[in-house]
Design a protein around this motif. Sequence first.
Motif, PDB file in Angstrom:
ATOM      1  N   TYR A 124      -0.613  16.733  -6.156  1.00  0.00           N
ATOM      2  CA  TYR A 124       0.096  17.267  -7.315  1.00  0.00           C
ATOM      3  C   TYR A 124       0.874  16.156  -8.012  1.00  0.00           C
ATOM      4  N   LEU A 125       1.596  15.354  -7.239  1.00  0.00           N
ATOM      5  CA  LEU A 125       2.411  14.296  -7.821  1.00  0.00           C
ATOM      6  C   LEU A 125       1.534  13.205  -8.440  1.00  0.00           C
ATOM      7  N   ARG A 126       0.416  12.923  -7.784  1.00  0.00           N
ATOM      8  CA  ARG A 126      -0.519  11.935  -8.355  1.00  0.00           C
ATOM      9  C   ARG A 126      -0.986  12.387  -9.733  1.00  0.00           C
ATOM     10  N   ARG A 127      -1.369  13.644  -9.853  1.00  0.00           N
ATOM     11  CA  ARG A 127      -1.860  14.145 -11.134  1.00  0.00           C
ATOM     12  C   ARG A 127      -0.774  14.082 -12.203  1.00  0.00           C
ATOM     13  N   GLU A 128       0.451  14.429 -11.819  1.00  0.00           N
ATOM     14  CA  GLU A 128       1.557  14.394 -12.777  1.00  0.00           C
ATOM     15  C   GLU A 128       1.822  12.967 -13.246  1.00  0.00           C
ATOM     16  N   LEU A 129       1.816  12.025 -12.301  1.00  0.00           N
ATOM     17  CA  LEU A 129       2.070  10.632 -12.660  1.00  0.00           C
ATOM     18  C   LEU A 129       0.972  10.094 -13.579  1.00  0.00           C
ATOM     19  N   GLU A 130      -0.278  10.367 -13.248  1.00  0.00           N
ATOM     20  CA  GLU A 130      -1.391   9.853 -14.043  1.00  0.00           C
ATOM     21  C   GLU A 130      -1.445  10.494 -15.424  1.00  0.00           C
ATOM     22  N   LEU A 131      -0.975  11.738 -15.532  1.00  0.00           N
ATOM     23  CA  LEU A 131      -0.907  12.398 -16.834  1.00  0.00           C
ATOM     24  C   LEU A 131       0.149  11.727 -17.710  1.00  0.00           C
ATOM     25  N   LYS A 132       1.280  11.400 -17.109  1.00  0.00           N
ATOM     26  CA  LYS A 132       2.371  10.788 -17.879  1.00  0.00           C
ATOM     27  C   LYS A 132       2.127   9.311 -18.146  1.00  0.00           C
ATOM     28  N   LEU A 133       1.510   8.622 -17.176  1.00  0.00           N
ATOM     29  CA  LEU A 133       1.262   7.190 -17.297  1.00  0.00           C
ATOM     30  C   LEU A 133      -0.194   6.901 -16.953  1.00  0.00           C
ATOM     31  N   PRO A 134      -1.054   6.840 -17.934  1.00  0.00           N
ATOM     32  CA  PRO A 134      -2.474   6.571 -17.663  1.00  0.00           C
ATOM     33  C   PRO A 134      -2.700   5.263 -16.907  1.00  0.00           C
ATOM     34  N   GLU A 135      -1.747   4.343 -16.972  1.00  0.00           N
ATOM     35  CA  GLU A 135      -1.878   3.076 -16.239  1.00  0.00           C
ATOM     36  C   GLU A 135      -1.977   3.290 -14.739  1.00  0.00           C
ATOM     37  N   ALA A 136      -1.524   4.446 -14.261  1.00  0.00           N
ATOM     38  CA  ALA A 136      -1.559   4.728 -12.822  1.00  0.00           C
ATOM     39  C   ALA A 136      -2.934   5.163 -12.343  1.00  0.00           C
ATOM     40  N   ARG A 137      -3.818   5.510 -13.268  1.00  0.00           N
ATOM     41  CA  ARG A 137      -5.142   5.988 -12.882  1.00  0.00           C
ATOM     42  C   ARG A 137      -5.952   4.866 -12.240  1.00  0.00           C
ATOM     43  N   GLY A 138      -6.571   5.198 -11.122  1.00  0.00           N
ATOM     44  CA  GLY A 138      -7.387   4.227 -10.422  1.00  0.00           C
ATOM     45  C   GLY A 138      -6.637   3.362  -9.434  1.00  0.00           C
ATOM     46  N   LYS A 139      -5.296   3.420  -9.439  1.00  0.00           N
ATOM     47  CA  LYS A 139      -4.531   2.619  -8.483  1.00  0.00           C
ATOM     48  C   LYS A 139      -3.531   3.470  -7.696  1.00  0.00           C
ATOM     49  N   THR A 140      -3.661   4.799  -7.800  1.00  0.00           N
ATOM     50  CA  THR A 140      -2.746   5.691  -7.089  1.00  0.00           C
ATOM     51  C   THR A 140      -3.476   6.393  -5.955  1.00  0.00           C
ATOM     52  N   GLU A 141      -2.907   6.335  -4.766  1.00  0.00           N
ATOM     53  CA  GLU A 141      -3.464   6.991  -3.592  1.00  0.00           C
ATOM     54  C   GLU A 141      -2.451   7.989  -3.037  1.00  0.00           C
ATOM     55  N   VAL A 142      -2.953   9.009  -2.367  1.00  0.00           N
ATOM     56  CA  VAL A 142      -2.091  10.061  -1.818  1.00  0.00           C
ATOM     57  C   VAL A 142      -1.912   9.856  -0.325  1.00  0.00           C
ATOM     58  N   VAL A 143      -0.675   9.617   0.083  1.00  0.00           N
ATOM     59  CA  VAL A 143      -0.300   9.543   1.499  1.00  0.00           C
ATOM     60  C   VAL A 143       1.082  10.177   1.620  1.00  0.00           C
ATOM     61  N   ASP A 144       1.175  11.299   2.291  1.00  0.00           N
ATOM     62  CA  ASP A 144       2.490  11.917   2.425  1.00  0.00           C
ATOM     63  C   ASP A 144       3.305  11.218   3.504  1.00  0.00           C
ATOM     64  N   SER A 145       4.566  11.605   3.633  1.00  0.00           N
ATOM     65  CA  SER A 145       5.486  10.915   4.547  1.00  0.00           C
ATOM     66  C   SER A 145       5.282  11.286   6.003  1.00  0.00           C
ATOM     67  N   GLY A 146       4.465  12.282   6.261  1.00  0.00           N
ATOM     68  CA  GLY A 146       4.141  12.630   7.638  1.00  0.00           C
ATOM     69  C   GLY A 146       5.280  13.312   8.373  1.00  0.00           C
ATOM     70  N   VAL A 147       4.990  13.659   9.620  1.00  0.00           N
ATOM     71  CA  VAL A 147       5.982  14.316  10.468  1.00  0.00           C
ATOM     72  C   VAL A 147       5.845  13.769  11.878  1.00  0.00           C
ATOM     73  N   ASP A 148       6.963  13.559  12.523  1.00  0.00           N
ATOM     74  CA  ASP A 148       6.979  13.067  13.901  1.00  0.00           C
ATOM     75  C   ASP A 148       6.756  14.259  14.832  1.00  0.00           C
ATOM     76  N   LEU A 149       5.547  14.365  15.342  1.00  0.00           N
ATOM     77  CA  LEU A 149       5.185  15.525  16.166  1.00  0.00           C
ATOM     78  C   LEU A 149       5.873  15.522  17.525  1.00  0.00           C
ATOM     79  N   GLU A 150       6.401  14.385  17.937  1.00  0.00           N
ATOM     80  CA  GLU A 150       7.118  14.334  19.205  1.00  0.00           C
ATOM     81  C   GLU A 150       8.540  14.858  19.065  1.00  0.00           C
ATOM     82  N   ARG A 151       9.109  14.716  17.884  1.00  0.00           N
ATOM     83  CA  ARG A 151      10.462  15.212  17.633  1.00  0.00           C
ATOM     84  C   ARG A 151      10.445  16.643  17.109  1.00  0.00           C
TER      85      ARG A 151
END
Length: 331
Positions: A124-151
């Motif tokens: 969702y955030l990638r699409r919003e960024l690329e819509l607002k700034l076309p310069e981001a297209r082709g150089k934006t990847e999606v990686v969320d912050s993850g969760v520590d499954l041990e904690r």
Amino acid sequence: MRILLVSQMYPGPVDPDLGSFVAQMEHALRDRGHEIELAVLDRRGGGKRRFLELRSKVAAAQRPDVVWAHFLVPSGLIASSVDAPLVVTAHGRDVRNVGSLPGIAALTRRVVRRASTVIAVSDYLRRELELKLPEARGKTEVVDSGVDLERFKPASDDLSLAGERPAYLAVGSLTDRKNVIRLADAFATLGRGSLTFVGDGPLRAELESRERVRVVGRVPHDAVPGWLAAADVVCAPSLLEPFGQSILEAMACGRTVVATRLGGPPEFVPPEAGILVDPLDEAELARALEAAAERPSPNEAARAAAAGHDVRLQAERVEQILERAIRGRQA
């Protein structure tokens, strides 16, 4: 790698909950053998002057192999002054600011052009960024912050934290965007159970006076798993959620979630793990609260869905992006 991590949000003594998602990824990368120097701000106070402090910290840092900045502006802008490849993670507000605050679009465009890769924490955030700034297209990847499954894992309920059953919990700022008043109104129609808010903000006083509702304020990130484990249902019906870190952490604890369908949550909350709602529909929200309380606790399906976002897996993906940035510079 020698990584310089630049962030305007990072946990500190006064604000131990600030930017915990940045710290957990940092720790996961350290565990993978990388050397990380921090140039961060670990408090909320100080106004815009604190960004001068961040600039000084960046200028004083040793030259790294790669810079990893969190938030496009101002952290990414400040980090772009370092003579090293730049990778920037966008978290949400930094993208929303583009077009809504004067001058931010031009500054963000500079950062995006300078960066080897921009990481967005949701599609969702990638699409919003690329819509607002076309310069981001082709150089934006999606990686969320993850969760520590041990904690963050299913655990025995701490009855000192749990309220009247069913126990509903919301973790986050007490603001209009988090939709906490509508959540409290929907909860009031149930006529049973308890609703606990872990967080603080301008709407605190309006929530504290309500029956069967309590506000405990901000807590260190290390204390959050205990609160999640004590709940039956975790609620996050925000007006918009670029990703939804607390939702993912609740799922890792085996808790059914009631979350907004606007933004990132539809990308990682399957039907068996929770119920997605229209955040403006109070009646739908109330029905979802009732239905979620009937789900099993712990909810094994929620835990299984969260496992695909293990912070160690996400750190490995970020590692590959950082290494690629270094190779690109060397080429």
